[in-house]
Design an enzyme around this catalytic site. Structure first.
Site: not given
Ligand code: DQA
Length: 150
Positions: A10-11, A18, A23, A74, A77, A101, A103, A110
Site C-alpha cells: 500500500p501507498n 508521497r 521515499y 516491499n 505498512a 523483502e 524497503h 524510523r
Molecule cells: C516502506 C517502509 C514501511 O514502514 C512503510 O510503511 C512503507 C514503505 C519502505 O519501502 O521504506 O510504506 O516499506
C-alpha cells in the site's frame, strides 16, 4: 527464463508524491521501468505490481508459488502487522522459491512501530535503506543465489 515478481504494498503507487524526503522524487512508473530494465540486464523475466489491497497481494503470493516465480516484496505498512501476508510469504520460501523483502527507507532508523517486520523471519533475506537501489540489490542477490544453487 526465470520469473521474478516485484510486489509492492500500500501507498507505493504514490511514490514521487508521497513524502519525497523519505521515499525520493522518482515515481512508481519509474520504479516499474527500472525493475524491468534491471531484470533484463540480469536475464530475469521481471514483472512489477502494486496494490493497496491485502487480499490481492496475498493472492499474488499464492500465484508465485503455483507458477514457480521468485519474489521481491516491499510489503510497505503490511510489513509491520499483516500475519496474512507473512503466512503467504512463508509459502513462497517453503516451496523452495526465493523471497527478498525490500524497503526504500531503513525502517530500523524510523518510528518504533516500523522496527519490527512480521515478514522478515520467513524471507530469504532483507535489503533496506537504499531507495530504488534496494530493488536492484535484491535482484542481483537473487540472481547470484540462483547461480550458486544451480
Ligand atoms: C516502506 C517502509 C514501511 O514502514 C512503510 O510503511 C512503507 C514503505 C519502505 O519501502 O521504506 O510504506 O516499506
Amino acid at each position: 527464463m526465470t520469473r521474478v515478481l516485484i510486489l509492492n504494498g500500500p501507498n507505493l503507487g504514490r511514490l514521487g508524491v508521497r513524502e519525497p524526503e523519505v521515499y525520493g522524487s522518482a515515481s512508481y512508473t519509474d520504479l516499474v521501468a527500472a525493475g524491468e530494465r534491471w531484470g533484463a540486464e540480469l536475464g530475469l523475466e521481471v514483472q512489477v505490481r502494486q496494490t493497496d489491497d491485502e487480499a490481492e497481494i496475498v493472492g499474488w503470493l499464492h500465484g508465485a508459488v503455483d507458477d514457480g516465480a521468485h519474489v521481491v516484496l516491499n510489503p510497505a505498512a503490511f510489513t509491520h502487522y499483516s500475519y496474512a501476508l507473512r503466512d503467504a510469504a512463508a509459502q513462497v520460501t517453503t516451496a523452495g522459491l526465493l523471497l527478498l523483502e525490500v524497503h526504500l527507507s531503513n525502517p530500523a532508523a524510523r518510528e518504533e512501530f516500523r522496527h519490527h517486520s512480521v515478514v522478515g523471519a520467513v524471507a530469504t533475506g532483507t535489503i533496506a535503506g537504499f531507495g530504488f537501489d534496494s530493488y536492484r540489490l535484491a535482484l542481483s542477490a537473487l540472481a547470484v543465489r540462483l547461480v550458486q544453487s544451480a
